[in-house]
Design an enzyme around this catalytic site. Sequence first.
Site, PDB file in Angstrom:
ATOM      1  N   HIS A 114     -16.051  21.025 -14.433  1.00 34.90           N
ATOM      2  CA  HIS A 114     -16.934  20.109 -13.706  1.00 34.90           C
ATOM      3  C   HIS A 114     -18.076  20.895 -13.077  1.00 34.90           C
ATOM      4  O   HIS A 114     -17.863  21.946 -12.481  1.00 34.90           O
ATOM      5  CB  HIS A 114     -16.170  19.384 -12.602  1.00 34.90           C
ATOM      6  CG  HIS A 114     -15.315  18.273 -13.114  1.00 34.90           C
ATOM      7  ND1 HIS A 114     -14.822  17.276 -12.307  1.00 34.90           N
ATOM      8  CD2 HIS A 114     -14.881  17.993 -14.358  1.00 34.90           C
ATOM      9  CE1 HIS A 114     -14.114  16.428 -13.043  1.00 34.90           C
ATOM     10  NE2 HIS A 114     -14.122  16.854 -14.286  1.00 34.90           N
ATOM     11  N   PRO A 130      -5.478  19.261   2.280  1.00 32.94           N
ATOM     12  CA  PRO A 130      -5.888  19.305   0.866  1.00 32.94           C
ATOM     13  C   PRO A 130      -7.364  18.990   0.602  1.00 32.94           C
ATOM     14  O   PRO A 130      -7.822  19.156  -0.532  1.00 32.94           O
ATOM     15  CB  PRO A 130      -5.000  18.241   0.217  1.00 32.94           C
ATOM     16  CG  PRO A 130      -4.642  17.318   1.326  1.00 32.94           C
ATOM     17  CD  PRO A 130      -4.568  18.147   2.560  1.00 32.94           C
ATOM     18  N   TYR A 180     -15.535  12.005  -3.248  1.00 31.79           N
ATOM     19  CA  TYR A 180     -14.951  12.025  -1.906  1.00 31.79           C
ATOM     20  C   TYR A 180     -15.645  10.923  -1.102  1.00 31.79           C
ATOM     21  O   TYR A 180     -16.876  10.926  -1.006  1.00 31.79           O
ATOM     22  CB  TYR A 180     -15.231  13.360  -1.212  1.00 31.79           C
ATOM     23  CG  TYR A 180     -14.432  14.541  -1.732  1.00 31.79           C
ATOM     24  CD1 TYR A 180     -13.227  14.902  -1.136  1.00 31.79           C
ATOM     25  CD2 TYR A 180     -14.892  15.308  -2.795  1.00 31.79           C
ATOM     26  CE1 TYR A 180     -12.503  16.003  -1.585  1.00 31.79           C
ATOM     27  CE2 TYR A 180     -14.169  16.409  -3.253  1.00 31.79           C
ATOM     28  CZ  TYR A 180     -12.973  16.744  -2.642  1.00 31.79           C
ATOM     29  OH  TYR A 180     -12.258  17.835  -3.090  1.00 31.79           O
ATOM     30  N   TYR A 222     -16.768  25.610  -2.234  1.00 35.61           N
ATOM     31  CA  TYR A 222     -15.972  24.832  -3.179  1.00 35.61           C
ATOM     32  C   TYR A 222     -15.672  25.636  -4.448  1.00 35.61           C
ATOM     33  O   TYR A 222     -14.567  25.587  -4.995  1.00 35.61           O
ATOM     34  CB  TYR A 222     -16.694  23.511  -3.522  1.00 35.61           C
ATOM     35  CG  TYR A 222     -15.740  22.406  -3.882  1.00 35.61           C
ATOM     36  CD1 TYR A 222     -15.088  22.420  -5.111  1.00 35.61           C
ATOM     37  CD2 TYR A 222     -15.439  21.371  -2.995  1.00 35.61           C
ATOM     38  CE1 TYR A 222     -14.179  21.428  -5.451  1.00 35.61           C
ATOM     39  CE2 TYR A 222     -14.535  20.387  -3.314  1.00 35.61           C
ATOM     40  CZ  TYR A 222     -13.908  20.415  -4.546  1.00 35.61           C
ATOM     41  OH  TYR A 222     -12.999  19.451  -4.868  1.00 35.61           O
ATOM     42  N   LYS A 275      -7.972  23.864  -1.593  1.00 33.51           N
ATOM     43  CA  LYS A 275      -7.968  25.328  -1.480  1.00 33.51           C
ATOM     44  C   LYS A 275      -6.594  25.975  -1.632  1.00 33.51           C
ATOM     45  O   LYS A 275      -6.504  27.191  -1.832  1.00 33.51           O
ATOM     46  CB  LYS A 275      -8.550  25.750  -0.122  1.00 33.51           C
ATOM     47  CG  LYS A 275     -10.031  25.532  -0.007  1.00 33.51           C
ATOM     48  CD  LYS A 275     -10.800  26.481  -0.912  1.00 33.51           C
ATOM     49  CE  LYS A 275     -12.108  25.887  -1.354  1.00 33.51           C
ATOM     50  NZ  LYS A 275     -12.488  26.092  -2.712  1.00 33.51           N
TER      51      LYS A 275
HETATM   52  C1  PHB Z   1      -6.489  16.534  -6.909  1.00 32.57           C
HETATM   53  O1  PHB Z   1      -7.047  16.289  -7.988  1.00 32.57           O
HETATM   54  O2  PHB Z   1      -5.271  16.415  -6.765  1.00 32.57           O
HETATM   55  C2  PHB Z   1      -7.322  16.959  -5.758  1.00 32.57           C
HETATM   56  C3  PHB Z   1      -8.670  17.190  -5.935  1.00 32.57           C
HETATM   57  C4  PHB Z   1      -9.457  17.581  -4.866  1.00 32.57           C
HETATM   58  C5  PHB Z   1      -8.886  17.726  -3.621  1.00 32.57           C
HETATM   59  C6  PHB Z   1      -7.528  17.507  -3.433  1.00 32.57           C
HETATM   60  C7  PHB Z   1      -6.745  17.125  -4.500  1.00 32.57           C
HETATM   61  O3  PHB Z   1      -9.674  18.054  -2.582  1.00 32.57           O
END
Ligand code: PHB
Length: 390
Positions: free
Chosen positions: A65, A284, A194, A374, A288
């Site tokens: 990505h 989460p 997000y 990130y 990280k």
């Molecule tokens: C996930 O795909 O499980 C995932 C992706 C991004 C995050 C947390 C979990 O910040």
Amino acid sequence: MGAGPAGLLLSHLLHQAGVRSVVLETRSRAYVEQRVRAGVLEDGTRQILLRAGVGERMERQGLVHEGVNFAFEGSLLHFDFPALTGGHTITVYGQQEVVKDLIRARLDAGGDVRFEAEAVRLEDLDGVVRVYYRNPDGSEDCLEADFVAGCDGSQGICRGWLPDSVRRVHQRAYPFAWLGILAEAPPASHELIYVNHHRGFALFSMRSPHLSRNYIQVRAEETLEEWPDERIWEELQRRLDRAAQITVGPVREKSLAPLRSLVVEPMQHGRLFLAGDAAHVVPPTGAKGLNLAVCDVVVLARALVDYYRRGEEAGLRAYTDRCLEHVWQAEHFSWWMTQLLHRLDDPFEEGMQRAQLRALRRSEAARRYLAENYTGVHTSLRYVDWVPAG
Ligand code: PHB
Ligand code: APR
């Protein structure tokens, strides 16, 4: 101790340098291979796995990505990672897939991974360490080792073996949890979204073009029984609003996880070294956890190899200080993302969020900060060269 990403990668890196190790894991192989966790690899983590020779399937099946999106105040903000970081990307590849690849590599190389072997106590952390573990039939065995790597996760026993007089635990609990689903449905978007919404945070992620992985913020005390599938889908769509349209599908897995931040200092005592979730936990938001575990392990593997090859102890002595640098950086980023995106029910905090979100929209410098963190510029990308190219 522990056959999560930390313990398995450490054992693999040591094997490549000719250092023998035994991995003890409480759970069965099937259990650790099926356990659904986060699924975003920093660019540095991807490169480390490739150099270590365990990235072949990740390269074939992982989804590269070039950015993520934030949805807030009725529109989308895109973070263009390569443009903001000088070419870095992220790879969406489930943590349990990384675990499967590592187990296969260890077993193919004749590695000693003992499943359903629960470590119960340690003795003599300053000499030849004795590790007592319990077999499935209840009998106990003992291993003698030069060093113990405590890679036994956030619920393990190793953290507890740092003497009370030296152990400091810094933590923060958040008053909310993430309810996550893995569903047989195409993801809402080709990149992660997000969402900061007045009903609460939501995240739209994926594992493949046919499997979506979505989360919503719920109160810490809520239970899965309160959330039948239809209610989850409805809530996901309400929070996503008009940013995208979700497709509903059968829910394969459902989980509820509280959010917390935790750092243990020091990360070593005598011949015991903590790595991964055993030493630190991040919320989460920002994915990280696995990436941090990989950083610790690369630092520890190098220190151990220097010790065995040249008798050098400097790397071992510096382990905690080295690691705390990337650990606090990732702790800060995860905490910052969490504050930024969740519903906080406090007008002052909400004002702070709005100001910061709008700054991200206006300022490329602010977006670069997010993109660097990130993709791992300040964490895993610093350690890629530490892994000998295979
Ligand atoms: C996930 O795909 O499980 C995932 C992706 C991004 C995050 C947390 C979990 O910040
Ligand atoms: N003896 C042997 N094994 C143990 C013991 C014990 N006493 N206690 C725990 N374990 C095992 C657990 O069953 C687990 O498989 O240790 C393993 C720890 O693995 P993880 O929890 O995956 O932790 P880590 O390898 O540090 O990986 C960090 O995992 O929790 C996620 O989000 C986190 O992505 C991060 C990553």
